[in-house]
Structures are given as structure tokens and as C-alpha cells.
Design an enzyme around this catalytic site. Structure first.
Site, PDB file in Angstrom:
ATOM      1  N   ARG A  26      18.288  41.880  60.150  1.00  0.00           N
ATOM      2  CA  ARG A  26      18.765  42.078  58.777  1.00  0.00           C
ATOM      3  C   ARG A  26      20.023  41.290  58.482  1.00  0.00           C
ATOM      4  NH1 ARG A  26      19.604  48.327  59.421  1.00  0.00           N
ATOM      5  NH2 ARG A  26      20.528  47.414  61.313  1.00  0.00           N
ATOM      6  N   GLN A  49      46.877  51.960  51.605  1.00  0.00           N
ATOM      7  CA  GLN A  49      46.445  51.147  50.473  1.00  0.00           C
ATOM      8  C   GLN A  49      45.559  50.014  50.975  1.00  0.00           C
ATOM      9  OE1 GLN A  49      49.712  50.494  47.694  1.00  0.00           O
ATOM     10  NE2 GLN A  49      48.773  48.597  47.049  1.00  0.00           N
ATOM     11  N   HIS A  65      56.447  37.872  51.976  1.00  0.00           N
ATOM     12  CA  HIS A  65      56.792  39.198  51.463  1.00  0.00           C
ATOM     13  C   HIS A  65      56.965  40.210  52.596  1.00  0.00           C
ATOM     14  CE1 HIS A  65      54.196  37.879  47.793  1.00  0.00           C
ATOM     15  NE2 HIS A  65      55.383  37.303  47.798  1.00  0.00           N
ATOM     16  N   LYS A  75      50.315  45.592  58.293  1.00  0.00           N
ATOM     17  CA  LYS A  75      49.180  45.080  57.511  1.00  0.00           C
ATOM     18  C   LYS A  75      48.109  44.577  58.460  1.00  0.00           C
ATOM     19  CE  LYS A  75      52.181  43.288  53.853  1.00  0.00           C
ATOM     20  NZ  LYS A  75      52.683  42.127  53.119  1.00  0.00           N
ATOM     21  N   HIS A 122      55.134  38.481  55.566  1.00  0.00           N
ATOM     22  CA  HIS A 122      53.792  37.892  55.633  1.00  0.00           C
ATOM     23  C   HIS A 122      53.597  36.895  54.498  1.00  0.00           C
ATOM     24  CE1 HIS A 122      49.455  37.996  54.318  1.00  0.00           C
ATOM     25  NE2 HIS A 122      49.381  37.473  55.523  1.00  0.00           N
ATOM     26  N   TYR A 135      43.482  43.142  52.516  1.00  0.00           N
ATOM     27  CA  TYR A 135      44.682  43.631  53.203  1.00  0.00           C
ATOM     28  C   TYR A 135      44.580  45.144  53.348  1.00  0.00           C
ATOM     29  CZ  TYR A 135      46.728  39.702  50.453  1.00  0.00           C
ATOM     30  OH  TYR A 135      46.992  38.511  49.828  1.00  0.00           O
TER      31      TYR A 135
HETATM   32  C1  TDO Z   1      51.005  43.660  46.244  1.00  0.00           C
HETATM   33  C2  TDO Z   1      50.721  44.439  44.954  1.00  0.00           C
HETATM   34  C3  TDO Z   1      50.886  43.835  43.731  1.00  0.00           C
HETATM   35  N1  TDO Z   1      50.664  44.529  42.596  1.00  0.00           N
HETATM   36  C4  TDO Z   1      50.812  43.847  41.296  1.00  0.00           C
HETATM   37  C5  TDO Z   1      52.199  43.290  41.023  1.00  0.00           C
HETATM   38  C6  TDO Z   1      51.924  42.035  40.229  1.00  0.00           C
HETATM   39  O1  TDO Z   1      51.836  42.356  38.850  1.00  0.00           O
HETATM   40  C7  TDO Z   1      50.552  41.586  40.681  1.00  0.00           C
HETATM   41  C8  TDO Z   1      50.602  40.411  41.648  1.00  0.00           C
HETATM   42  O2  TDO Z   1      51.525  40.755  42.680  1.00  0.00           O
HETATM   43  P1  TDO Z   1      52.164  39.651  43.592  1.00  0.00           P
HETATM   44  O3  TDO Z   1      52.532  38.464  42.781  1.00  0.00           O
HETATM   45  O4  TDO Z   1      53.244  40.306  44.395  1.00  0.00           O
HETATM   46  O5  TDO Z   1      50.928  39.278  44.516  1.00  0.00           O
HETATM   47  P2  TDO Z   1      50.957  38.420  45.846  1.00  0.00           P
HETATM   48  O6  TDO Z   1      51.987  37.351  45.733  1.00  0.00           O
HETATM   49  O7  TDO Z   1      49.586  38.005  46.161  1.00  0.00           O
HETATM   50  O8  TDO Z   1      51.462  39.494  46.910  1.00  0.00           O
HETATM   51  C9  TDO Z   1      50.841  39.610  48.151  1.00  0.00           C
HETATM   52  O9  TDO Z   1      51.266  38.517  48.956  1.00  0.00           O
HETATM   53  C10 TDO Z   1      50.816  38.538  50.292  1.00  0.00           C
HETATM   54  C11 TDO Z   1      51.453  37.380  51.016  1.00  0.00           C
HETATM   55  C12 TDO Z   1      50.989  39.855  50.944  1.00  0.00           C
HETATM   56  O10 TDO Z   1      51.310  39.975  52.138  1.00  0.00           O
HETATM   57  C13 TDO Z   1      50.637  41.041  50.125  1.00  0.00           C
HETATM   58  O11 TDO Z   1      51.066  42.253  50.764  1.00  0.00           O
HETATM   59  C14 TDO Z   1      51.242  40.954  48.766  1.00  0.00           C
HETATM   60  O12 TDO Z   1      52.660  41.047  48.862  1.00  0.00           O
HETATM   61  O13 TDO Z   1      49.931  42.710  41.309  1.00  0.00           O
HETATM   62  C15 TDO Z   1      50.279  45.846  42.625  1.00  0.00           C
HETATM   63  O14 TDO Z   1      50.087  46.492  41.561  1.00  0.00           O
HETATM   64  N2  TDO Z   1      50.088  46.462  43.834  1.00  0.00           N
HETATM   65  C16 TDO Z   1      50.297  45.800  44.992  1.00  0.00           C
HETATM   66  O15 TDO Z   1      50.110  46.381  46.091  1.00  0.00           O
END
Ligand code: TDO
Length: 186
Positions: A26, A49, A65, A75, A122, A135
Site C-alpha cells: 500500500r 503545539q 528564533h 522542537k 532554530h 514542527y
Molecule cells: C510561530 C507562530 C507564529 N504565529 C503567527 C505570528 C505571525 O503572525 C505569523 C508568522 O509568524 P513568524 O513570522 O514568526 O513565522 P516564522 O518566521 O516561520 O516562525 C517560525 O520560524 C522557525 C524558524 C521556527 O523555528 C518556528 O518555531 C517559528 O518561530 O504566524 C502564531 O500564531 N503561532 C505560532 O506558533
């Protein structure tokens, strides 16, 4: 072999996790996460999360971050589509490898994840267009306790494989490290 083959990487607490794949007519099946098995490595990992991102263009960088000591998080990063160069930076002030980074090439279908412990930053660079990451987080997203490092910080000297592209406005404005940076004491 158990459901995971866990390999220690050069920074203490950072692991490559190979998922055992069961193949049949499968297709295939693999366990992506198992709290009981993975908690035996590094600190216990209870999922708070699950996030997913898709990054359109090759060469894009997200990061670096971390969540500070008020909301430290581990993570588990898995690539679901395309390929990424995934980077973890040790921010534990008591660590022998404080401010050292390590990168792993993650590919969709390679059955491998990167387990990043609390106290690390990260980030990643996409090596293909349309790269998707899954993640698993051990803590809730807490923007008030989030910090960022510049992807071009000379003190980190991260050797990104491609020119750095498509940084978000926020990721372009992270401060450079200075002597006041205390890391993430755990
Ligand atoms: C990370 C995150 C963002 N958001 C929102 C905030 C913002 O409006 C939108 C996009 O967020 P960011 O620009 O921070 O997304 P991004 O830059 O992709 O952030 C991610 O980067 C990588 C490297 C990681 O390790 C992740 O944990 C996370 O920090 O999503 C959430 O609501 N919950 C979450 O858990």
C-alpha cells in the site's frame, strides 16, 4: 531496531531522529513522534503545539528564533515536502558549545527529523521551492518571550549554503549579539 534510531549530534542534547519505516504494497507507515521513546534522550518532550509552514522560494531563510527562559521549548522538525538546511544554535550559557551552531540537511521522504532541545535557537534555509516543515513544540508560542538572532551575525558565522533570501521584516531586524547577551539559562 526500536521505532526510532536516535543519533547524537555534535551539540549536547541535539539529536537526529530516524523514523523506522514499515513498507508494504500500500505504501509506507512510520511513527513520527513517541513521547515515551524520545523522552529518554534529552529532556522530556510533551507536545504543546504543532505547527506547519510552507516556504515558496528556494534560498528563503526563516529564523533564527528561540523562546527565552520564561518559556523555553524543545522542537522536533520534520520536512514534509522539498528539502531544507536546518540550523540549531546553542544558547545555553553553561554549555561548552555556547553560540555554536549545527546544521542538518532534511529531505521529505528521508524519514528523519531534528530534535532540538530547549535553550537553542532554530532557523532554516530552503534548498527547494515549496518546502514544507512540520514542527512539534514542547511549549506554547509566547511572543512576549520570543527572541531572535540575526542570520548574518558574524559571531555565529553560519555558512548558509545559498545566498540568504526572503527574510521577513522581523527576521531582518534581529540585533547582533553583543557582550550583554545572556543566552537562555535553563
Ligand atoms: C510561530 C507562530 C507564529 N504565529 C503567527 C505570528 C505571525 O503572525 C505569523 C508568522 O509568524 P513568524 O513570522 O514568526 O513565522 P516564522 O518566521 O516561520 O516562525 C517560525 O520560524 C522557525 C524558524 C521556527 O523555528 C518556528 O518555531 C517559528 O518561530 O504566524 C502564531 O500564531 N503561532 C505560532 O506558533
Amino acid at each position: 531496531m526500536s521505532e526510532f534510531l536516535v543519533k547524537a549530534l555534535p551539540l549536547a542534547g541535539l539529536f537526529s531522529v530516524q523514523h523506522k519505516r514499515f513498507e508494504d504494497d500500500r505504501g509506507h507507515f512510520a511513527r513520527l513522534f513517541c513521547e515515551g521513546s524520545l523522552s529518554a534522550f534529552g529532556q522530556p518532550f510533551h507536545i504543546r503545539q504543532i505547527n506547519h509552514s510552507c516556504t515558496r522560494a528556494r534560498g528563503s531563510v526563516r529564523g533564527l528564533h528561540y523562546q527565552n527562559s520564561n518559556a523555553p521549548e524543545a522542537k522536533l522538525i520534520t520536512c514534509l515536502r522539498g528539502e531544507v538546511w536546518d540550523v540549531a544554535v546553542d544558547l545555553r550559557p553553561d554549555s561548552e558549545t555556547f553560540l555554536r551552531w549545527h546544521a542538518e540537511h532534511l529531505r521529505a521522504g528521508d524519514g528523519r527529523s531534528l530534535l532540538i532541545p530547549a535553550g537553542f535557537a532554530h532557523g532554516f534555509q530552503t534548498l527547494t521551492d515549496d518546502a514544507e516543515l512540520l514542527y512539534l513544540h514542547s511549549a506554547d508560542y509566547t511572543p512576549a518571550h520570543e527572541g531572535g538572532l540575526s542570520v548574518n551575525d558574524p559571531r555565529l558565522a553560519i555558512a548558509w549554503p545559498l545566498p540568504v533570501n526572503n527574510l521577513s521584516a522581523r527576521d531582518s531586524s534581529h540585533p547582533l549579539l553583543d557582550e550583554h547577551f545572556a543566552g537562555v539559562p535553563l
